[in-house]
Design an enzyme around this catalytic site. Structure first.
Site, PDB file in Angstrom:
ATOM      1  NE  ARG A 283      39.654  75.684  34.673  1.00  0.00           N
ATOM      2  CZ  ARG A 283      39.195  74.489  34.345  1.00  0.00           C
ATOM      3  NH1 ARG A 283      40.000  73.444  34.323  1.00  0.00           N
ATOM      4  NH2 ARG A 283      37.935  74.341  34.006  1.00  0.00           N
TER       5      ARG A 283
ATOM      6  CG  ASP B 202      47.684  76.496  30.036  1.00  0.00           C
ATOM      7  OD1 ASP B 202      46.950  75.811  30.762  1.00  0.00           O
ATOM      8  OD2 ASP B 202      47.635  76.478  28.785  1.00  0.00           O
TER       9      ASP B 202
ATOM     10  CE1 TYR C 228      44.051  85.097  29.129  1.00  0.00           C
ATOM     11  CE2 TYR C 228      41.982  85.570  28.030  1.00  0.00           C
ATOM     12  CZ  TYR C 228      42.716  84.831  28.934  1.00  0.00           C
ATOM     13  OH  TYR C 228      42.106  83.838  29.650  1.00  0.00           O
TER      14      TYR C 228
ATOM     15  NE  ARG D  12      51.099  79.709  25.745  1.00  0.00           N
ATOM     16  CZ  ARG D  12      51.441  78.637  26.446  1.00  0.00           C
ATOM     17  NH1 ARG D  12      50.690  78.255  27.474  1.00  0.00           N
ATOM     18  NH2 ARG D  12      52.506  77.944  26.129  1.00  0.00           N
TER      19      ARG D  12
END
Lengths: 270, 270
Positions: free
Chosen positions: B67, B69, B131, B223
């Site tokens: 998922r 954000d 990522y 992040r």
């Protein structure tokens, strides 16, 4: 200890000393009605001259290396302008860059300000200009470069485009590649030094990047070259058709202008 | 010649044959309230399930590899879903991809649809996830990658960031790097296989790209890792502070979340 103050005569002489600066400017073309100032429109020249006007409290004209149309981007546009030394009030090129960035709108970034030999012209002293045109070539339209690329899909014949481009290298009359209205009564010979097509992944999406370098360019010349080469890449025309287009000296002979959003004015050599 | 028609029994048996598909999906995170479906909000899952619902005239659930954000982008998100063979009506994976692209909104691109072994799960069968986080590192903010990068300026100490990142490689309890509310009562051990920092020019603008690869990730873990490493790169903390953050098992110990716009969910390995 006595502080030495310049006499009025010394200050006047200093003020007569005009300095020439260049600024290297990047911009996202989307919000602008092109580089060139137009009344009532947001333009890059208008933003830069307004910022310089606020800084120096008088109108300051800028000269650019190459005017760009509405929607066309720049990574390394160069502008030049003249300032009297006394107007600077101690500002360094670094200070000027900071002030120009603070006083221009979002979408414009002044990358560098340099002092140049007096009388330097961003336009007339340019030896070569380089543009890059980004073609998005994935199976599906790009999601990250939709603002800076033309989506043409994956099936371009790059070898054919390169053979077509070879006809354009060298000094030629590029009247067929110039927006008709701009060509009337003006010289249309230009020297194209390089047209190359590279494969590049940008933000993980596949692209072909067409680099075009030459001494100078006519109005919408790069976009017409790209539009013409893409017709060859799609198999709609033979590579040798490009030579016919060049020989025709007629804008109707060439392909459509490629969209503005894929074009970036990349750099200028002095 | 008699045409052989399947009997009713044969057709029912065929319809009982459930096939599993995966779709590789890219999206620009900006317009979406994240991947996960939420009533009354534009979400990636909502768009995909609505498109599948229109295609197959019944609700179809999708499962995703990770998922993301609100505002986080994807280049290679993977989703899986099950379809009865008779519902396909001859559609190939290629047809499915085209239909999904036609039925989802702008900002989503379905890159590929593949048939997978029955029962394949985009989530549970993922071996690793990767990522990339884009830091814009020019003297001035980027004009072309403002939507896909965090502007941090040119003075990061990359060697210090790499020393800090080394503390995170391997299997650790990453509770300090997990949004607090999500960590309550859930396992927070993850295996980070790689954190590397590359220098990259994107659309002519300088960037540092942090690649983070691991078996799985906690909520906002990448992040928080990036926010923590940027504090080290700016000299606000020593590289060894990262080990203390990890040991604290407390979200308060780490740096701020880096902004969503710089993060792209890059790829998944099965």
């Amino acid at each position: 200890m006595e502080i030495s103050r310049p006499s009025l005569e010394e200050r006047a002489a200093e003020c007569a000393r005009e300095l020439t600066f260049s600024a290297t400017v990047a911009y996202d073309g989307a919000p602008f009605a092109g580089f060139a100032k137009q009344p009532g429109q947001l333009t890059v020249q208008g933003e830069l001259e307004q910022a310089l006007g606020l800084l120096f409290r008088r109108p300051v004209d800028v000269v650019c290396a190459g005017r760009t149309d509405a929607g066309v981007h720049a990574r390394g546009q160069v502008v030049s302008f003249d300032i009297d030394e006394c107007e600077l009030r101690g500002r360094t090129p670094y200070n000027l860059r900071r002030s120009l960035n603070a006083l221009t709108c979002e979408g414009i970034a002044v990358r560098a300000v340099e002092e140049r030999p007096r009388g330097f012209s961003a336009r007339f002293d340019a030896q070569w200009r380089e543009y890059k045109y980004f073609l998005a070539t994935g199976d599906t339209p790009p999601v990250f470069t939709d603002r800076t690329a033309w989506y043409v899909g994956p099936n371009l014949d790059i070898a054919a485009m390169e053979r077509g481009a070879a006809h354009l290298i060298g000094e030629h009359d590029f009247k067929s590649f110039c927006m008709a209205a701009s060509a009337v009564g003006k010289p249309t010979c230009r020297n194209v030094e390089e047209i190359s097509i590279a494969s590049e992944e940008t933000l993980g999406e596949p692209h072909r990047v067409i680099t075009v370098r030459g001494n100078a360019f006519l109005h919408s010349m790069v976009r017409t070259i790209v539009g013409t080469l893409v017709m060859v890449g799609r198999g709609q025309r033979d590579p040798d058709w490009v030579a016919e287009v060049l020989a025709a000296r007629d804008r109707q002979a060439a392909g459509e202008n490629a969209p503005a959003c894929g074009l970036i004015f990349w750099s200028v050599g002095y």
